[in-house]
Design a protein around this motif. Structure first.
Motif, PDB file in Angstrom:
ATOM      1  N   VAL A  72       0.826  -1.212   0.000  1.00 42.54           N
ATOM      2  CA  VAL A  72       0.000   0.000   0.000  1.00 42.54           C
ATOM      3  C   VAL A  72       0.861   1.263   0.000  1.00 42.54           C
ATOM      4  O   VAL A  72       0.691   2.160  -0.843  1.00 42.54           O
ATOM      5  CB  VAL A  72      -0.966  -0.002   1.208  1.00 42.54           C
ATOM      6  CG1 VAL A  72      -1.668   1.326   1.344  1.00 42.54           C
ATOM      7  CG2 VAL A  72      -1.969  -1.132   1.067  1.00 42.54           C
ATOM      8  N   LEU A  73       1.796   1.341   0.927  1.00 34.64           N
ATOM      9  CA  LEU A  73       2.609   2.554   1.012  1.00 34.64           C
ATOM     10  C   LEU A  73       3.617   2.659  -0.127  1.00 34.64           C
ATOM     11  O   LEU A  73       3.964   3.761  -0.546  1.00 34.64           O
ATOM     12  CB  LEU A  73       3.309   2.607   2.375  1.00 34.64           C
ATOM     13  CG  LEU A  73       2.357   2.681   3.577  1.00 34.64           C
ATOM     14  CD1 LEU A  73       3.140   2.679   4.877  1.00 34.64           C
ATOM     15  CD2 LEU A  73       1.459   3.887   3.486  1.00 34.64           C
ATOM     16  N   GLY A  74       4.081   1.527  -0.633  1.00 34.22           N
ATOM     17  CA  GLY A  74       4.988   1.552  -1.781  1.00 34.22           C
ATOM     18  C   GLY A  74       4.312   2.080  -3.030  1.00 34.22           C
ATOM     19  O   GLY A  74       4.904   2.850  -3.785  1.00 34.22           O
ATOM     20  N   ILE A  95      11.622   5.688   3.323  1.00 31.78           N
ATOM     21  CA  ILE A  95      12.504   5.366   4.455  1.00 31.78           C
ATOM     22  C   ILE A  95      11.664   4.935   5.660  1.00 31.78           C
ATOM     23  O   ILE A  95      11.992   3.957   6.341  1.00 31.78           O
ATOM     24  CB  ILE A  95      13.421   6.565   4.779  1.00 31.78           C
ATOM     25  CG1 ILE A  95      14.428   6.746   3.646  1.00 31.78           C
ATOM     26  CG2 ILE A  95      14.127   6.354   6.112  1.00 31.78           C
ATOM     27  CD1 ILE A  95      15.263   7.996   3.740  1.00 31.78           C
ATOM     28  N   ILE A  96      10.575   5.632   5.917  1.00 35.96           N
ATOM     29  CA  ILE A  96       9.701   5.266   7.044  1.00 35.96           C
ATOM     30  C   ILE A  96       9.066   3.896   6.799  1.00 35.96           C
ATOM     31  O   ILE A  96       8.959   3.084   7.721  1.00 35.96           O
ATOM     32  CB  ILE A  96       8.645   6.369   7.268  1.00 35.96           C
ATOM     33  CG1 ILE A  96       9.335   7.623   7.804  1.00 35.96           C
ATOM     34  CG2 ILE A  96       7.554   5.893   8.219  1.00 35.96           C
ATOM     35  CD1 ILE A  96       8.461   8.853   7.838  1.00 35.96           C
ATOM     36  N   VAL A  99      11.604   1.214   7.641  1.00 34.80           N
ATOM     37  CA  VAL A  99      11.791   1.054   9.081  1.00 34.80           C
ATOM     38  C   VAL A  99      10.613   0.292   9.693  1.00 34.80           C
ATOM     39  O   VAL A  99      10.807  -0.631  10.489  1.00 34.80           O
ATOM     40  CB  VAL A  99      11.980   2.429   9.759  1.00 34.80           C
ATOM     41  CG1 VAL A  99      11.928   2.314  11.266  1.00 34.80           C
ATOM     42  CG2 VAL A  99      13.298   3.058   9.323  1.00 34.80           C
ATOM     43  N   ILE A 100       9.408   0.648   9.315  1.00 33.92           N
ATOM     44  CA  ILE A 100       8.218  -0.020   9.862  1.00 33.92           C
ATOM     45  C   ILE A 100       8.209  -1.496   9.486  1.00 33.92           C
ATOM     46  O   ILE A 100       7.969  -2.362  10.330  1.00 33.92           O
ATOM     47  CB  ILE A 100       6.929   0.681   9.377  1.00 33.92           C
ATOM     48  CG1 ILE A 100       6.806   2.059  10.011  1.00 33.92           C
ATOM     49  CG2 ILE A 100       5.702  -0.163   9.691  1.00 33.92           C
ATOM     50  CD1 ILE A 100       5.690   2.903   9.441  1.00 33.92           C
ATOM     51  N   ILE A 101       8.480  -1.796   8.226  1.00 35.39           N
ATOM     52  CA  ILE A 101       8.484  -3.192   7.788  1.00 35.39           C
ATOM     53  C   ILE A 101       9.565  -3.985   8.511  1.00 35.39           C
ATOM     54  O   ILE A 101       9.355  -5.129   8.899  1.00 35.39           O
ATOM     55  CB  ILE A 101       8.678  -3.267   6.255  1.00 35.39           C
ATOM     56  CG1 ILE A 101       7.447  -2.751   5.546  1.00 35.39           C
ATOM     57  CG2 ILE A 101       8.964  -4.687   5.811  1.00 35.39           C
ATOM     58  CD1 ILE A 101       7.604  -2.660   4.057  1.00 35.39           C
ATOM     59  N   SER A 102      10.721  -3.382   8.706  1.00 35.58           N
ATOM     60  CA  SER A 102      11.809  -4.073   9.390  1.00 35.58           C
ATOM     61  C   SER A 102      11.489  -4.342  10.852  1.00 35.58           C
ATOM     62  O   SER A 102      11.897  -5.371  11.400  1.00 35.58           O
ATOM     63  CB  SER A 102      13.093  -3.255   9.296  1.00 35.58           C
ATOM     64  OG  SER A 102      13.451  -3.076   7.957  1.00 35.58           O
ATOM     65  N   ILE A 103      10.774  -3.437  11.491  1.00 35.74           N
ATOM     66  CA  ILE A 103      10.405  -3.631  12.895  1.00 35.74           C
ATOM     67  C   ILE A 103       9.359  -4.734  13.021  1.00 35.74           C
ATOM     68  O   ILE A 103       9.425  -5.561  13.920  1.00 35.74           O
ATOM     69  CB  ILE A 103       9.890  -2.317  13.505  1.00 35.74           C
ATOM     70  CG1 ILE A 103      11.054  -1.339  13.681  1.00 35.74           C
ATOM     71  CG2 ILE A 103       9.197  -2.553  14.842  1.00 35.74           C
ATOM     72  CD1 ILE A 103      10.639   0.052  14.087  1.00 35.74           C
ATOM     73  N   VAL A 104       8.404  -4.765  12.103  1.00 38.48           N
ATOM     74  CA  VAL A 104       7.325  -5.739  12.186  1.00 38.48           C
ATOM     75  C   VAL A 104       7.832  -7.158  11.922  1.00 38.48           C
ATOM     76  O   VAL A 104       7.438  -8.093  12.608  1.00 38.48           O
ATOM     77  CB  VAL A 104       6.185  -5.376  11.206  1.00 38.48           C
ATOM     78  CG1 VAL A 104       5.145  -6.468  11.143  1.00 38.48           C
ATOM     79  CG2 VAL A 104       5.545  -4.066  11.611  1.00 38.48           C
ATOM     80  N   ILE A 116      14.461   1.450   1.088  1.00 34.72           N
ATOM     81  CA  ILE A 116      15.392   2.408   1.688  1.00 34.72           C
ATOM     82  C   ILE A 116      16.356   2.966   0.647  1.00 34.72           C
ATOM     83  O   ILE A 116      16.683   4.158   0.668  1.00 34.72           O
ATOM     84  CB  ILE A 116      16.135   1.819   2.895  1.00 34.72           C
ATOM     85  CG1 ILE A 116      16.746   2.937   3.716  1.00 34.72           C
ATOM     86  CG2 ILE A 116      17.227   0.857   2.505  1.00 34.72           C
ATOM     87  CD1 ILE A 116      16.758   2.707   5.171  1.00 34.72           C
ATOM     88  N   ILE A 117      16.787   2.133  -0.292  1.00 33.08           N
ATOM     89  CA  ILE A 117      17.665   2.636  -1.356  1.00 33.08           C
ATOM     90  C   ILE A 117      16.917   3.652  -2.217  1.00 33.08           C
ATOM     91  O   ILE A 117      17.445   4.727  -2.530  1.00 33.08           O
ATOM     92  CB  ILE A 117      18.214   1.469  -2.203  1.00 33.08           C
ATOM     93  CG1 ILE A 117      19.153   0.604  -1.366  1.00 33.08           C
ATOM     94  CG2 ILE A 117      18.926   1.982  -3.447  1.00 33.08           C
ATOM     95  CD1 ILE A 117      19.540  -0.704  -2.017  1.00 33.08           C
ATOM     96  N   ALA A 118      15.666   3.327  -2.574  1.00 31.10           N
ATOM     97  CA  ALA A 118      14.873   4.267  -3.380  1.00 31.10           C
ATOM     98  C   ALA A 118      14.617   5.550  -2.604  1.00 31.10           C
ATOM     99  O   ALA A 118      14.659   6.648  -3.179  1.00 31.10           O
ATOM    100  CB  ALA A 118      13.555   3.627  -3.783  1.00 31.10           C
ATOM    101  N   GLY A 119      14.349   5.443  -1.297  1.00 31.80           N
ATOM    102  CA  GLY A 119      14.106   6.631  -0.481  1.00 31.80           C
ATOM    103  C   GLY A 119      15.315   7.533  -0.377  1.00 31.80           C
ATOM    104  O   GLY A 119      15.211   8.759  -0.496  1.00 31.80           O
ATOM    105  N   ILE A 120      16.474   6.944  -0.166  1.00 31.01           N
ATOM    106  CA  ILE A 120      17.703   7.742  -0.080  1.00 31.01           C
ATOM    107  C   ILE A 120      18.000   8.410  -1.418  1.00 31.01           C
ATOM    108  O   ILE A 120      18.370   9.589  -1.469  1.00 31.01           O
ATOM    109  CB  ILE A 120      18.882   6.861   0.392  1.00 31.01           C
ATOM    110  CG1 ILE A 120      18.675   6.476   1.854  1.00 31.01           C
ATOM    111  CG2 ILE A 120      20.208   7.582   0.212  1.00 31.01           C
ATOM    112  CD1 ILE A 120      19.645   5.424   2.368  1.00 31.01           C
ATOM    113  N   MET A 121      17.805   7.665  -2.499  1.00 29.67           N
ATOM    114  CA  MET A 121      18.043   8.260  -3.824  1.00 29.67           C
ATOM    115  C   MET A 121      17.076   9.403  -4.099  1.00 29.67           C
ATOM    116  O   MET A 121      17.456  10.414  -4.696  1.00 29.67           O
ATOM    117  CB  MET A 121      17.936   7.203  -4.919  1.00 29.67           C
ATOM    118  CG  MET A 121      19.108   6.246  -4.952  1.00 29.67           C
ATOM    119  SD  MET A 121      18.969   5.058  -6.265  1.00 29.67           S
ATOM    120  CE  MET A 121      19.209   6.103  -7.680  1.00 29.67           C
ATOM    121  N   ALA A 122      15.833   9.260  -3.675  1.00 27.04           N
ATOM    122  CA  ALA A 122      14.847  10.324  -3.899  1.00 27.04           C
ATOM    123  C   ALA A 122      15.207  11.574  -3.116  1.00 27.04           C
ATOM    124  O   ALA A 122      14.968  12.695  -3.574  1.00 27.04           O
ATOM    125  CB  ALA A 122      13.457   9.841  -3.516  1.00 27.04           C
TER     126      ALA A 122
END
Length: 129
Positions: A72-74, A95-96, A99-104, A116-122
């Motif tokens: 959904v968020l992607g 990035i958020i 983090v959420i997916i990694s915690i769950v 995270i790679i796409a977020g940092i590049m953006a």
């Protein structure tokens, strides 16, 4: 500025999230499948069967929940990146999401890497000119 790389990485994250959802559904299906239950009864003890069924239920949930969040968020992040509408918001969102997916779920690290790679590049890429 075209954001093709970010969009492709985000789509790969969405696809791996869909694979996670599918795997979780299969785990939950196996938990209630009569043929699988007969297979378990034929070779394992009752405590091993109970443990396996419990683990299948937990694994199914731990695959489905982060998978749905990632899908959904992607997709929302891809829509924001398309046409370069709001790359900063999409970058922070990706990035958020990671983090959420990694915690769950630990298995959620696979799509989280793409996000995270796409977020940092953006966030880092500047418009030419």
């Amino acid at each position: 500025m075209k954001r093709t790389v970010e969009i492709v990485l985000s789509v790969l994250g969405v696809i791996t999230s869909l694979v996670m959802v599918g795997t979780g559904v299969v785990f939950l299906y196996l938990k209630n499948n009569e043929a699988f239950l007969q297979y378990l009864d034929s070779g394992w003890t009752a405590s091993q069967n109970a443990y396996t069924l419990e683990q299948l239920g937990q694994a199914g949930t731990m695959f489905i929940l982060p998978g749905i969040i990632g899908v959904v968020l992607g997709v929302c992040a891809v829509m924001m990146l398309k046409g370069n509408r709001s790359p900063k918001l999409a970058g922070w969102g990706l990035i958020i999401i990671s983090v959420i997916i990694s915690i769950v779920s630990v298995i959620g690290m696979i799509p989280a890497l793409f996000f995270i790679i796409a977020g940092i590049m953006a966030l880092v890429r500047k418009a030419k000119g």
